[in-house]
Design a protein around this motif. Structure first.
Motif, PDB file in Angstrom:
ATOM      1  N   LEU A  23       0.837  -1.146  -0.142  1.00 24.72           N
ATOM      2  CA  LEU A  23      -0.001   0.014   0.136  1.00 24.72           C
ATOM      3  C   LEU A  23       0.820   1.215  -0.019  1.00 24.72           C
ATOM      4  O   LEU A  23       2.094   1.136   0.454  1.00 24.72           O
ATOM      5  CB  LEU A  23      -0.951   0.189   1.400  1.00 24.72           C
ATOM      6  N   ILE A  24       0.097   2.603  -0.592  1.00 28.04           N
ATOM      7  CA  ILE A  24       0.785   3.628  -0.072  1.00 28.04           C
ATOM      8  C   ILE A  24       0.310   4.321   1.207  1.00 28.04           C
ATOM      9  O   ILE A  24      -0.851   4.345   1.081  1.00 28.04           O
ATOM     10  CB  ILE A  24       0.849   4.341  -1.416  1.00 28.04           C
ATOM     11  N   GLN A  25       1.009   4.735   1.927  1.00 33.93           N
ATOM     12  CA  GLN A  25       0.705   5.310   3.132  1.00 33.93           C
ATOM     13  C   GLN A  25       0.870   6.861   2.931  1.00 33.93           C
ATOM     14  O   GLN A  25       2.253   7.140   2.778  1.00 33.93           O
ATOM     15  CB  GLN A  25       1.348   4.905   4.543  1.00 33.93           C
ATOM     16  N   ARG A  26       0.067   7.700   2.907  1.00 34.39           N
ATOM     17  CA  ARG A  26       0.281   9.187   2.782  1.00 34.39           C
ATOM     18  C   ARG A  26       0.074   9.943   4.076  1.00 34.39           C
ATOM     19  O   ARG A  26      -0.954   9.790   4.798  1.00 34.39           O
ATOM     20  CB  ARG A  26      -0.798   9.714   1.708  1.00 34.39           C
ATOM     21  N   PHE A  27       0.884  10.679   4.488  1.00 32.19           N
ATOM     22  CA  PHE A  27       0.844  11.460   5.931  1.00 32.19           C
ATOM     23  C   PHE A  27       0.202  13.001   5.433  1.00 32.19           C
ATOM     24  O   PHE A  27       0.561  13.377   4.391  1.00 32.19           O
ATOM     25  CB  PHE A  27       2.121  11.516   6.428  1.00 32.19           C
ATOM     26  N   LYS A  28      -0.738  13.110   6.155  1.00 32.18           N
ATOM     27  CA  LYS A  28      -1.537  14.276   5.968  1.00 32.18           C
ATOM     28  C   LYS A  28      -0.953  15.677   6.657  1.00 32.18           C
ATOM     29  O   LYS A  28      -0.568  15.488   7.709  1.00 32.18           O
ATOM     30  CB  LYS A  28      -2.959  14.170   6.228  1.00 32.18           C
ATOM     31  N   ASP A  29      -1.403  16.839   6.224  1.00 31.76           N
ATOM     32  CA  ASP A  29      -0.857  17.972   6.814  1.00 31.76           C
ATOM     33  C   ASP A  29      -2.234  18.314   7.791  1.00 31.76           C
ATOM     34  O   ASP A  29      -2.589  19.516   7.759  1.00 31.76           O
ATOM     35  CB  ASP A  29      -0.706  18.924   5.789  1.00 31.76           C
ATOM     36  N   THR A  30      -2.148  17.496   8.804  1.00 33.89           N
ATOM     37  CA  THR A  30      -3.408  17.841   9.710  1.00 33.89           C
ATOM     38  C   THR A  30      -2.827  19.003  10.590  1.00 33.89           C
ATOM     39  O   THR A  30      -1.580  19.276  11.022  1.00 33.89           O
ATOM     40  CB  THR A  30      -3.367  16.722  10.766  1.00 33.89           C
ATOM     41  N   PRO A  31      -4.061  20.048  10.634  1.00 36.63           N
ATOM     42  CA  PRO A  31      -3.303  21.191  11.668  1.00 36.63           C
ATOM     43  C   PRO A  31      -3.267  20.929  13.040  1.00 36.63           C
ATOM     44  O   PRO A  31      -3.588  19.782  13.271  1.00 36.63           O
ATOM     45  CB  PRO A  31      -4.716  22.112  11.759  1.00 36.63           C
ATOM     46  N   MET A  32      -2.561  21.789  13.777  1.00 37.97           N
ATOM     47  CA  MET A  32      -2.112  21.458  15.162  1.00 37.97           C
ATOM     48  C   MET A  32      -3.441  21.682  16.077  1.00 37.97           C
ATOM     49  O   MET A  32      -4.084  22.732  15.785  1.00 37.97           O
ATOM     50  CB  MET A  32      -1.088  22.460  15.748  1.00 37.97           C
ATOM     51  N   LEU A  33      -3.659  20.822  16.889  1.00 38.47           N
ATOM     52  CA  LEU A  33      -4.491  20.755  18.009  1.00 38.47           C
ATOM     53  C   LEU A  33      -6.201  20.852  17.083  1.00 38.47           C
ATOM     54  O   LEU A  33      -6.191  20.733  16.054  1.00 38.47           O
ATOM     55  CB  LEU A  33      -4.619  22.049  18.910  1.00 38.47           C
ATOM     56  N   GLY A  34      -7.076  21.117  18.029  1.00 41.14           N
ATOM     57  CA  GLY A  34      -8.611  20.968  17.248  1.00 41.14           C
ATOM     58  C   GLY A  34      -9.406  20.958  18.344  1.00 41.14           C
ATOM     59  O   GLY A  34      -9.294  21.540  19.469  1.00 41.14           O
ATOM     60  N   ALA A  35     -10.635  20.467  18.375  1.00 34.42           N
ATOM     61  CA  ALA A  35     -11.500  20.324  19.243  1.00 34.42           C
ATOM     62  C   ALA A  35     -11.856  21.661  20.065  1.00 34.42           C
ATOM     63  O   ALA A  35     -11.762  21.758  21.217  1.00 34.42           O
ATOM     64  CB  ALA A  35     -11.290  19.304  20.258  1.00 34.42           C
ATOM     65  N   GLY A  36     -12.313  22.741  19.369  1.00 35.39           N
ATOM     66  CA  GLY A  36     -12.546  23.855  19.778  1.00 35.39           C
ATOM     67  C   GLY A  36     -11.418  24.931  20.131  1.00 35.39           C
ATOM     68  O   GLY A  36     -11.617  26.029  20.518  1.00 35.39           O
ATOM     69  N   ARG A  37     -10.043  24.202  19.980  1.00 33.70           N
ATOM     70  CA  ARG A  37      -8.983  25.172  20.331  1.00 33.70           C
ATOM     71  C   ARG A  37      -8.531  25.760  19.035  1.00 33.70           C
ATOM     72  O   ARG A  37      -8.626  25.269  17.951  1.00 33.70           O
ATOM     73  CB  ARG A  37      -7.800  24.512  21.271  1.00 33.70           C
ATOM     74  N   PRO A  38      -7.705  27.040  19.239  1.00 32.90           N
ATOM     75  CA  PRO A  38      -7.231  27.607  17.969  1.00 32.90           C
ATOM     76  C   PRO A  38      -6.314  26.585  17.192  1.00 32.90           C
ATOM     77  O   PRO A  38      -5.735  25.710  17.726  1.00 32.90           O
ATOM     78  CB  PRO A  38      -6.456  28.816  18.372  1.00 32.90           C
ATOM     79  N   ARG A  39      -6.459  26.728  15.807  1.00 30.39           N
ATOM     80  CA  ARG A  39      -5.530  25.772  14.958  1.00 30.39           C
ATOM     81  C   ARG A  39      -4.333  26.631  14.437  1.00 30.39           C
ATOM     82  O   ARG A  39      -4.728  27.665  14.000  1.00 30.39           O
ATOM     83  CB  ARG A  39      -6.566  25.244  13.912  1.00 30.39           C
ATOM     84  N   ALA A  40      -3.366  25.787  14.352  1.00 29.89           N
ATOM     85  CA  ALA A  40      -2.278  26.485  13.708  1.00 29.89           C
ATOM     86  C   ALA A  40      -2.022  25.591  12.491  1.00 29.89           C
ATOM     87  O   ALA A  40      -1.604  24.260  12.733  1.00 29.89           O
ATOM     88  CB  ALA A  40      -1.181  26.666  14.438  1.00 29.89           C
ATOM     89  N   LYS A  41      -1.706  26.029  10.911  1.00 32.65           N
ATOM     90  CA  LYS A  41      -1.044  25.213   9.962  1.00 32.65           C
ATOM     91  C   LYS A  41       0.316  24.835  10.355  1.00 32.65           C
ATOM     92  O   LYS A  41       1.246  25.749  11.065  1.00 32.65           O
ATOM     93  CB  LYS A  41      -1.080  26.019   8.773  1.00 32.65           C
ATOM     94  N   LEU A  42       0.665  23.633  10.167  1.00 33.51           N
ATOM     95  CA  LEU A  42       2.238  23.339  10.614  1.00 33.51           C
ATOM     96  C   LEU A  42       2.589  23.017   9.184  1.00 33.51           C
ATOM     97  O   LEU A  42       2.242  21.997   8.567  1.00 33.51           O
ATOM     98  CB  LEU A  42       2.192  22.219  11.485  1.00 33.51           C
ATOM     99  N   PRO A  43       3.523  23.882   8.414  1.00 37.61           N
ATOM    100  CA  PRO A  43       3.730  23.633   6.962  1.00 37.61           C
ATOM    101  C   PRO A  43       4.599  22.180   6.929  1.00 37.61           C
ATOM    102  O   PRO A  43       5.524  22.254   7.725  1.00 37.61           O
ATOM    103  CB  PRO A  43       4.783  24.815   6.446  1.00 37.61           C
TER     104      PRO A  43
END
Ligand code: TMP
Length: 233
Positions: A23-43
């Motif tokens: 298989l190919i496993q692709r890692f996503k650019d998931t933003p930091m934190l979540g669930a109601g807290r502020p999100r920051a993109k992690l380039p």
């Protein structure tokens, strides 16, 4: 080369390839934190996850510990062996932190006299409860022989990872592994990144990875890049 998408979760996507065993496993650019807290993109988060995981899987394989990793095939993509996953999160702890410190009332940062191995049953509906080996058997998740291999492999991995990270001034407080079956063998799967491990600076004991409780997303992003720098450059 990349075929049908067969899975997408928070952190990764799995695609089929022409070879049914790979298989190919692709890692996503998931933003930091979540669930109601502020999100920051992690380039380039996905790219860093790919490289950190590849470095660690290669190290483990060089030391005789089988993993699903085959090779890096793109910025965010690795070729992996297809696994039938065992529905367990296997956590190994060298230092008391997180849920262990909370559950047992231990001071965060206490060096454990011996590493502690824990199993969590992967079930969204149940909130991934802590289970012991009797529960694992009762749920039919893994055989006694598979549990023996998982236990042995996890402790051996700890023995390889501790000095590797120590050389990079990182204290491996704890980490989470997942395993799956492939052609009659049990292989380590998933990823090995700051999203499933607690990495502390060896001198300051500052958490260099995720710290859900205290960190601002921006500081978390910087810490993530610091792990990448120490492991991959
Ligand atoms: P915990 O202290 O929150 O139980 O986490 C122990 C280790 O396992 C920590 O390094 C983070 C990792 N972990 C995951 O990767 N995914 C999870 O869902 C949980 C609960 C922990």
């Amino acid at each position: 080369m990349r075929g049908r998408k067969i899975y997408e979760g928070k952190w990764k996507i799995l695609y089929e390839t022409r070879d049914p065993a790979l298989l190919i496993q692709r890692f996503k650019d998931t933003p930091m934190l979540g669930a109601g807290r502020p999100r920051a993109k992690l380039p380039r988060r996905g790219a860093m996850k790919n490289q950190i995981s590849a470095a660690v899987f290669m190290l483990l394989q060089k030391n005789g510990i089988p993993t699903h990793f085959v090779e890096v095939v793109g910025e965010r993509d690795m070729l992996v062996r297809r696994l039938e996953m065992i529905r367990l999160e296997v956590v190994l702890r060298n230092i008391a932190a997180g849920s262990l410190a909370k559950r047992l009332g231990m001071e965060v940062g206490t060096t454990l006299p011996a590493p502690v191995l824990e199993f969590y049953y992967k079930s969204d509906a149940l909130g991934d409860p802590l289970v012991n080996e009797y529960h694992v058997r009762a749920l039919g998740l893994a055989s006694s022989e598979e549990l023996r291999v998982i236990r042995e492999t996890t402790f051996r991995a700890n023995g390889v990872l501790l000095p590797f990270f120590a050389e990079r001034e990182i204290l491996l407080a704890d980490f989470k592994l997942e395993f799956g079956r492939h052609k009659g063998a049990l292989l380590m799967g998933d990823e090995l990144t700051p999203d499933g491990c607690r990495f502390w600076d060896r001198t300051t004991r500052e958490n260099l990875g995720k710290d859900r409780a205290r960190r601002s997303p921006a500081r978390e992003a910087t810490a993530y890049q610091e792990i990448f720098r120490r492991v991959c450059t």
